[in-house]
Design a protein around this motif. Structure first.
Motif, PDB file in Angstrom:
ATOM      1  N   ALA A  12      27.673 -85.730  45.905  1.00  0.00           N
ATOM      2  CA  ALA A  12      27.382 -84.375  45.436  1.00  0.00           C
ATOM      3  C   ALA A  12      28.545 -83.740  44.687  1.00  0.00           C
ATOM      4  CB  ALA A  12      26.978 -83.504  46.611  1.00  0.00           C
ATOM      5  N   GLY A  13      29.757 -84.240  44.904  1.00  0.00           N
ATOM      6  CA  GLY A  13      30.899 -83.602  44.248  1.00  0.00           C
ATOM      7  C   GLY A  13      32.091 -84.523  44.120  1.00  0.00           C
ATOM      8  N   ALA A  14      33.138 -83.988  43.443  1.00  0.00           N
ATOM      9  CA  ALA A  14      34.333 -84.779  43.152  1.00  0.00           C
ATOM     10  C   ALA A  14      35.062 -85.210  44.425  1.00  0.00           C
ATOM     11  CB  ALA A  14      35.276 -83.966  42.265  1.00  0.00           C
ATOM     12  N   PRO A  43      31.956 -82.894  32.470  1.00  0.00           N
ATOM     13  CA  PRO A  43      32.619 -84.047  31.834  1.00  0.00           C
ATOM     14  C   PRO A  43      33.966 -84.394  32.462  1.00  0.00           C
ATOM     15  CG  PRO A  43      31.863 -82.472  30.189  1.00  0.00           C
ATOM     16  CD  PRO A  43      31.638 -81.828  31.509  1.00  0.00           C
ATOM     17  N   GLN A  44      34.601 -83.428  33.130  1.00  0.00           N
ATOM     18  CA  GLN A  44      35.910 -83.677  33.735  1.00  0.00           C
ATOM     19  C   GLN A  44      35.876 -84.831  34.735  1.00  0.00           C
ATOM     20  OE1 GLN A  44      38.554 -82.431  32.553  1.00  0.00           O
ATOM     21  NE2 GLN A  44      39.927 -83.393  34.050  1.00  0.00           N
ATOM     22  N   ILE A  45      34.765 -84.947  35.456  1.00  0.00           N
ATOM     23  CA  ILE A  45      34.677 -86.019  36.462  1.00  0.00           C
ATOM     24  C   ILE A  45      34.718 -87.392  35.771  1.00  0.00           C
ATOM     25  CG2 ILE A  45      32.120 -86.058  36.598  1.00  0.00           C
ATOM     26  CD1 ILE A  45      34.280 -86.446  39.675  1.00  0.00           C
ATOM     27  N   VAL A  46      34.113 -87.469  34.598  1.00  0.00           N
ATOM     28  CA  VAL A  46      34.123 -88.723  33.846  1.00  0.00           C
ATOM     29  C   VAL A  46      35.562 -89.044  33.424  1.00  0.00           C
ATOM     30  CG1 VAL A  46      33.318 -89.882  31.745  1.00  0.00           C
ATOM     31  CG2 VAL A  46      31.781 -88.351  33.006  1.00  0.00           C
ATOM     32  N   LYS A  47      36.239 -88.032  32.905  1.00  0.00           N
ATOM     33  CA  LYS A  47      37.617 -88.238  32.437  1.00  0.00           C
ATOM     34  C   LYS A  47      38.524 -88.666  33.590  1.00  0.00           C
ATOM     35  CE  LYS A  47      37.139 -84.865  28.746  1.00  0.00           C
ATOM     36  NZ  LYS A  47      37.291 -83.453  28.418  1.00  0.00           N
ATOM     37  N   GLU A  48      38.344 -88.024  34.753  1.00  0.00           N
ATOM     38  CA  GLU A  48      39.219 -88.354  35.891  1.00  0.00           C
ATOM     39  C   GLU A  48      38.988 -89.771  36.397  1.00  0.00           C
ATOM     40  OE1 GLU A  48      39.387 -85.397  39.035  1.00  0.00           O
ATOM     41  OE2 GLU A  48      39.457 -83.817  37.519  1.00  0.00           O
TER      42      GLU A  48
END
Ligand code: C5P
Length: 233
Positions: A12-14, A43-48
């Motif tokens: 559900a989350g980072a 999109p930040q989750i993809v980058k991380e």
């Protein structure tokens, strides 16, 4: 084409996602980010996840008019994902536009695969609600052929459909298959399942595995078992 195991990070989350990925110290699994996590974190989750060295399959299943899909794919391409997807039901024109949008200036692009019929769509509903008067397997093969004609790399399908897709579209047309369970594991809500070893035998190129790894007591051991059975390492 490299065979690989893709872990479905259906969290559900980072925080939960990174708690899970932190368990992997010796390997960097290929991960699938779906709508839930992407809509929650952006999109930040993809980058991380990318910056941690993982390959990413961004599973957003685009389906809209060609121009919108083309522009959206250009945005996803800049995120530097390794694989993404769309609904073949958007037609060949939409899929061609997606390939154009996804292709970077240097000619490279992420792998692009199509969803044919969702495994939640039964033949009965497809015929009665969508008025598609054909056997569901014929629509799966036809949508896969459309995807190939549009220049896509493959389709998402059940491992049990991978054989017929390969037969129709050729062995180099990729099949990415969820619905994988260990022979001694819980099936859960999946109906048509197969083991990693059987998926390999049928000819899947990538298997997408969620709960057999994410909900295992020892996720790293479960991942290694999957890789051993499917890739044979
Ligand atoms: O936990 P499990 O192994 O069932 O997860 C399978 C993953 O593959 C989930 O992310 C699910 O949404 C996805 N998927 C699927 N069947 C499809 C398409 C995608 O199970 N036809």
């Amino acid at each position: 084409m490299g065979k690989d195991v893709i872990i479905a990070c259906d969290f559900a989350g980072a925080e939960q996602t990174f708690a899970f990925l932190d368990k992997f110290r010796d390997e960097k699994p290929f991960v699938k980010i779906g709508m839930e996590l992407f809509y929650a974190e952006g999109p930040q989750i993809v980058k991380e996840i990318k910056s941690r060295g993982h390959k990413i399959f961004l599973d957003l299943k685009l389906h809209d008019i060609p121009n919108t899909v083309k522009k959206s794919m250009a945005v996803l391409s800049k995120l530097d994902v390794d694989m993404t997807n769309l609904h073949a039901a958007g037609t060949i024109d939409m899929m061609k536009a997606a390939v154009e949008g996804l292709t970077r200036e240097d000619g490279t692009r992420p792998l692009l695969i199509a969803v044919t019929q969702l495994t939640s769509t039964s033949e009965e509903r497809m015929q009665n609600e969508l008025l598609i008067n054909a056997p569901i397997n014929d629509t799966i093969v036809k949508y896969a052929l459309n995807a190939k004609e549009a220049g896509l790399d493959g389709v998402v399908c059940s491992p049990l459909e991978a054989g017929m897709v390969k037969e129709a579209c050729g062995k180099d047309f990729m099949t990415v298959t969820p619905g994988v369970r260990f022979a001694d594991g819980d099936v859960g809500d999946q109906v048509r399942v197969t083991t990693p070893a059987k998926a390999k035998e049928i000819g899947s190129d990538y298997i997408v595995v969620g709960r057999p790894i994410t909900a295992a007591d020892d996720p790293v051991a479960a991942y290694r078992r999957c890789v051993k059975e499917f890739v044979g390492e």
